[in-house]
Design an enzyme around this catalytic site. Sequence first.
Site, PDB file in Angstrom:
ATOM      1  CB  ALA A 178      -6.037   2.360  -1.300  1.00  0.00           C
TER       2      ALA A 178
ATOM      3  CD  GLU B 227      -9.685   6.814  -6.059  1.00  0.00           C
ATOM      4  OE1 GLU B 227      -9.732   7.892  -6.697  1.00  0.00           O
ATOM      5  OE2 GLU B 227      -9.521   6.775  -4.833  1.00  0.00           O
TER       6      GLU B 227
ATOM      7  CD  GLU C 264     -11.666   7.674  -1.292  1.00  0.00           C
ATOM      8  OE1 GLU C 264     -10.690   6.876  -1.346  1.00  0.00           O
ATOM      9  OE2 GLU C 264     -12.809   7.363  -1.672  1.00  0.00           O
TER      10      GLU C 264
ATOM     11  N   GLY D 128      -7.305   7.225  -1.693  1.00  0.00           N
ATOM     12  CA  GLY D 128      -7.606   7.014  -0.269  1.00  0.00           C
ATOM     13  C   GLY D 128      -6.976   8.063   0.627  1.00  0.00           C
TER      14      GLY D 128
HETATM   15  N1  COA Z   1       0.085   2.232  -3.598  1.00  0.00           N
HETATM   16  C1  COA Z   1       1.217   1.524  -3.512  1.00  0.00           C
HETATM   17  N2  COA Z   1       2.437   2.049  -3.684  1.00  0.00           N
HETATM   18  C2  COA Z   1       2.513   3.350  -3.963  1.00  0.00           C
HETATM   19  C3  COA Z   1       1.372   4.166  -4.078  1.00  0.00           C
HETATM   20  C4  COA Z   1       0.119   3.557  -3.885  1.00  0.00           C
HETATM   21  N3  COA Z   1      -1.027   4.242  -3.946  1.00  0.00           N
HETATM   22  N4  COA Z   1       1.773   5.415  -4.386  1.00  0.00           N
HETATM   23  C5  COA Z   1       3.107   5.400  -4.444  1.00  0.00           C
HETATM   24  N5  COA Z   1       3.569   4.145  -4.198  1.00  0.00           N
HETATM   25  C6  COA Z   1       4.955   3.686  -4.178  1.00  0.00           C
HETATM   26  C7  COA Z   1       5.526   3.501  -5.571  1.00  0.00           C
HETATM   27  O1  COA Z   1       5.145   2.250  -6.102  1.00  0.00           O
HETATM   28  C8  COA Z   1       6.997   3.604  -5.287  1.00  0.00           C
HETATM   29  O2  COA Z   1       7.432   2.395  -4.715  1.00  0.00           O
HETATM   30  P1  COA Z   1       8.812   1.688  -5.255  1.00  0.00           P
HETATM   31  O3  COA Z   1       9.884   2.720  -4.992  1.00  0.00           O
HETATM   32  O4  COA Z   1       8.929   0.456  -4.409  1.00  0.00           O
HETATM   33  O5  COA Z   1       8.606   1.437  -6.696  1.00  0.00           O
HETATM   34  C9  COA Z   1       7.086   4.657  -4.193  1.00  0.00           C
HETATM   35  O6  COA Z   1       5.771   4.683  -3.590  1.00  0.00           O
HETATM   36  C10 COA Z   1       7.413   6.029  -4.694  1.00  0.00           C
HETATM   37  O7  COA Z   1       6.475   6.378  -5.691  1.00  0.00           O
HETATM   38  P2  COA Z   1       6.875   6.877  -7.166  1.00  0.00           P
HETATM   39  O8  COA Z   1       5.731   6.590  -8.077  1.00  0.00           O
HETATM   40  O9  COA Z   1       8.216   6.340  -7.547  1.00  0.00           O
HETATM   41  O10 COA Z   1       6.997   8.451  -6.896  1.00  0.00           O
HETATM   42  P3  COA Z   1       6.834   9.613  -7.978  1.00  0.00           P
HETATM   43  O11 COA Z   1       7.328  10.857  -7.328  1.00  0.00           O
HETATM   44  O12 COA Z   1       7.405   9.234  -9.300  1.00  0.00           O
HETATM   45  O13 COA Z   1       5.239   9.747  -8.193  1.00  0.00           O
HETATM   46  C11 COA Z   1       2.940   9.816  -7.472  1.00  0.00           C
HETATM   47  C12 COA Z   1       4.405  10.143  -7.138  1.00  0.00           C
HETATM   48  C13 COA Z   1       2.097  10.091  -6.244  1.00  0.00           C
HETATM   49  C14 COA Z   1       2.465  10.686  -8.633  1.00  0.00           C
HETATM   50  C15 COA Z   1       2.829   8.323  -7.876  1.00  0.00           C
HETATM   51  O14 COA Z   1       3.459   7.543  -6.857  1.00  0.00           O
HETATM   52  C16 COA Z   1       1.413   7.814  -8.029  1.00  0.00           C
HETATM   53  O15 COA Z   1       0.773   8.111  -9.017  1.00  0.00           O
HETATM   54  N6  COA Z   1       0.940   7.003  -7.060  1.00  0.00           N
HETATM   55  C17 COA Z   1      -0.347   6.363  -7.123  1.00  0.00           C
HETATM   56  C18 COA Z   1      -1.446   7.364  -6.834  1.00  0.00           C
HETATM   57  C19 COA Z   1      -2.785   6.704  -6.985  1.00  0.00           C
HETATM   58  O16 COA Z   1      -3.219   6.311  -8.044  1.00  0.00           O
HETATM   59  N7  COA Z   1      -3.479   6.591  -5.860  1.00  0.00           N
HETATM   60  C20 COA Z   1      -4.818   6.111  -5.805  1.00  0.00           C
HETATM   61  C21 COA Z   1      -4.829   4.697  -5.433  1.00  0.00           C
HETATM   62  S1  COA Z   1      -6.480   4.080  -5.455  1.00  0.00           S
END
Ligand code: COA
Length: 260
Positions: free
Chosen positions: A66, A135, A115, A112
């Site tokens: 999400a 989460e 999910e 999400g």
């Molecule tokens: N919500 C909002 N933005 C998200 C996102 C999320 N769940 N997951 C990734 N993004 C965005 C990042 O903020 C980033 O945006 P920016 O370039 O404007 O800063 C872009 O997507 C790329 O992500 P980034 O974190 O730079 O990529 P990465 O390869 O370093 O890491 C992940 C990849 C998936 C490990 C990391 O993005 C992450 O941990 N995301 C969140 C996962 C999460 O907790 N999801 C559950 C949400 S309830």
Amino acid sequence: MQYENLLINSETNVAVITINRPTKLNALNKATIEELHYAFKELAKEKRIKVIILTGSGEKAFVAGADISEFANFSEKEGGKLAAKGQKQLFDYVENLSTPVIAAVNGFALGGGLELAMACHFRVASHNARMGLPEVSLGVIPGYGGTQRLPQLIGRGRAMEMILTAGMIDASKALEFGLVNYVVEQEHLMDLCMKFAGKISNNSPVAIGYAIKAVNAGFNNSINGFKTEIEAFGSCFGTSDFKEGTTAFMEKRKANFPGA
Ligand code: COA
């Protein structure tokens, strides 16, 4: 509806919905959830469409969760509403769609995103896929059905491990856990999903709808799954698809289901 976050290909009898926010790793913001609801609703209305494949754009992510930026400042009440609305509008909606939905998990499926993949009728992943429910690392719990569907799919102990550690598992572990049915190289992911979609398309759409309903009933505490199966089984006998399916078998020919 003009889609801003989705790409939809519905030229053949297998529709492909691609969540298209690659710079945000296809994170599910409110607008994307609304668009997905509408897209599933419209595609399910089209009798011609036999299967829907759901995937993410780019090579890195199915859906990375999400959109955290949208709910970071929410109150308790807003949080509750977010989960309730999302479950109804998208996750439960997809699970109960009578058109089969295959998740082509082409990369990160987190929060999400996982999910959503779990709400689909089954999942196929590419080798680079990583799955998890992170989460609790954000001080929240899965709110789009993750605490329910993950134990249903992989068992309570494994689900507890994934949810409580907030860790990610790779595609081969997901396969071992039964979270995904197959793992293939990314370039073959859509081909394999299309192969399943082709097989499904040969079968009675009406019977498929009833089968989805009966299987899902067994996971709903307020419904008796066996009773639902009996009723759905009986209903099949009143359909043109049943007449065609049984007649074709006896005439030793391939069935051509009218879908009614
Ligand atoms: N919500 C909002 N933005 C998200 C996102 C999320 N769940 N997951 C990734 N993004 C965005 C990042 O903020 C980033 O945006 P920016 O370039 O404007 O800063 C872009 O997507 C790329 O992500 P980034 O974190 O730079 O990529 P990465 O390869 O370093 O890491 C992940 C990849 C998936 C490990 C990391 O993005 C992450 O941990 N995301 C969140 C996962 C999460 O907790 N999801 C559950 C949400 S309830």
